[in-house]
Motif scaffolding. Structure first.
Motif, short mmCIF file in Angstrom:
data_model
loop_
_atom_site.label_atom_id
_atom_site.label_comp_id
_atom_site.label_asym_id
_atom_site.label_seq_id
_atom_site.Cartn_x
_atom_site.Cartn_y
_atom_site.Cartn_z
N LEU A 11 74.43 64.50 -31.54
CA LEU A 11 75.28 65.25 -32.56
C LEU A 11 75.88 64.53 -33.63
O LEU A 11 75.95 64.73 -34.74
N THR A 14 72.57 64.48 -36.13
CA THR A 14 72.32 65.95 -36.24
C THR A 14 71.93 66.46 -37.72
O THR A 14 72.73 65.99 -38.40
N ASP A 15 71.16 67.33 -38.00
CA ASP A 15 71.14 67.84 -39.33
C ASP A 15 72.14 68.86 -39.85
O ASP A 15 72.34 68.98 -40.68
N ASP A 16 72.72 69.23 -38.76
CA ASP A 16 73.83 70.26 -38.59
C ASP A 16 75.14 69.60 -39.33
O ASP A 16 75.68 69.06 -38.41
N GLU A 17 75.38 69.69 -40.56
CA GLU A 17 76.55 68.84 -41.25
C GLU A 17 77.90 68.99 -40.50
O GLU A 17 78.54 68.23 -40.29
N MET A 18 78.05 70.35 -40.16
CA MET A 18 79.52 70.67 -39.61
C MET A 18 79.45 70.20 -38.29
O MET A 18 80.59 69.81 -37.79
N VAL A 19 78.53 70.44 -37.57
CA VAL A 19 78.41 69.82 -36.12
C VAL A 19 78.80 67.98 -36.21
O VAL A 19 79.60 67.75 -35.40
N LYS A 20 77.99 67.55 -37.01
CA LYS A 20 77.96 66.17 -37.27
C LYS A 20 79.22 65.62 -37.40
O LYS A 20 79.92 64.59 -36.91
#
Length: 197
Positions: A11, A14-20
């Motif tokens: 996490l 990750t490419d998911d900025e909000m999750v990162k």
């Protein structure tokens, strides 16, 4: 546990900025609990850097939290301190208030020194004129906190004595005490302790 550790570490990158961004908020807690190691953080620190360089205050808070926990060295942030300093004088009153609120952490972590912010104090005091009640009240809380910590001095505060008097005599005080979980008496005492009342 190892499987969960690897999922969490994924996490952080990750490419998911909000999750990162949200994963990095938890990094210090997970490291303090022993779920991840200093090496886990250090080897992934580059994934937080784009947010630091863009001035994202959440990323700055995450990074200084990791520095204060001895998971990162202050040299991680020092090259980008001018990015943070820009937040201290932003046109956005909410950003200014939040950045100044974080300043003591950056000072204690050795990233910011007195000379870095002295000339920008006027931007913090401008927050007290914000039409947004929450930002204005957050500004008062920040100013009082900074005065208690010696970052703002009596000379800085003197021009705002009448505004402090208006604050304690108006409806904003009730809202402020509820927002910051304090009492009217305690808040007034804090103002007296910094010579604003």
């Amino acid at each position: 546990m190892i499987e969960n550790k690897n999922q969490f570490l994924g996490l952080l990158t990750t490419d998911d900025e909000m999750v990162k961004v949200h994963a990095w908020v938890l990094a210090r807690r997970f490291a303090d609990a022993g779920y991840i190691t200093k090496e886990d953080i250090v080897s992934r620190k580059e994934y937080l850097l784009p947010y630091i360089k863009s001035g994202d205050l959440t990323a700055w808070w995450n990074a200084i939290d990791l520095i204060l926990g001895n998971y990162l060295d202050k040299t991680y942030l020092i090259p980008y301190k001018n990015v943070f300093i820009e937040s201290l004088k932003s046109q956005n009153a909410g950003v200014v208030s939040d950045a100044w609120h974080m300043l003591p952490l950056l000072k204690s972590g050795g990233v910011i020194v007195d000379g870095d912010y002295e000339e920008y104090k006027k931007f913090l005091f401008n927050v007290l004129k914000s039409p947004n009640q929450y930002i204005r009240l957050n500004g008062w809380e920040t100013i009082i906190d900074l005065a208690e910590k010696g970052i703002i001095n009596k000379n800085d505060l003197d021009p705002y004595r009448s505004m402090a008097k208006e604050l304690v005599e108006g409806e904003d005080l009730i809202k402020l005490t509820s927002l910051f979980d304090t009492t009217e008496h305690d808040f007034k005492e804090r103002l007296k302790n910094i010579d604003l009342l």
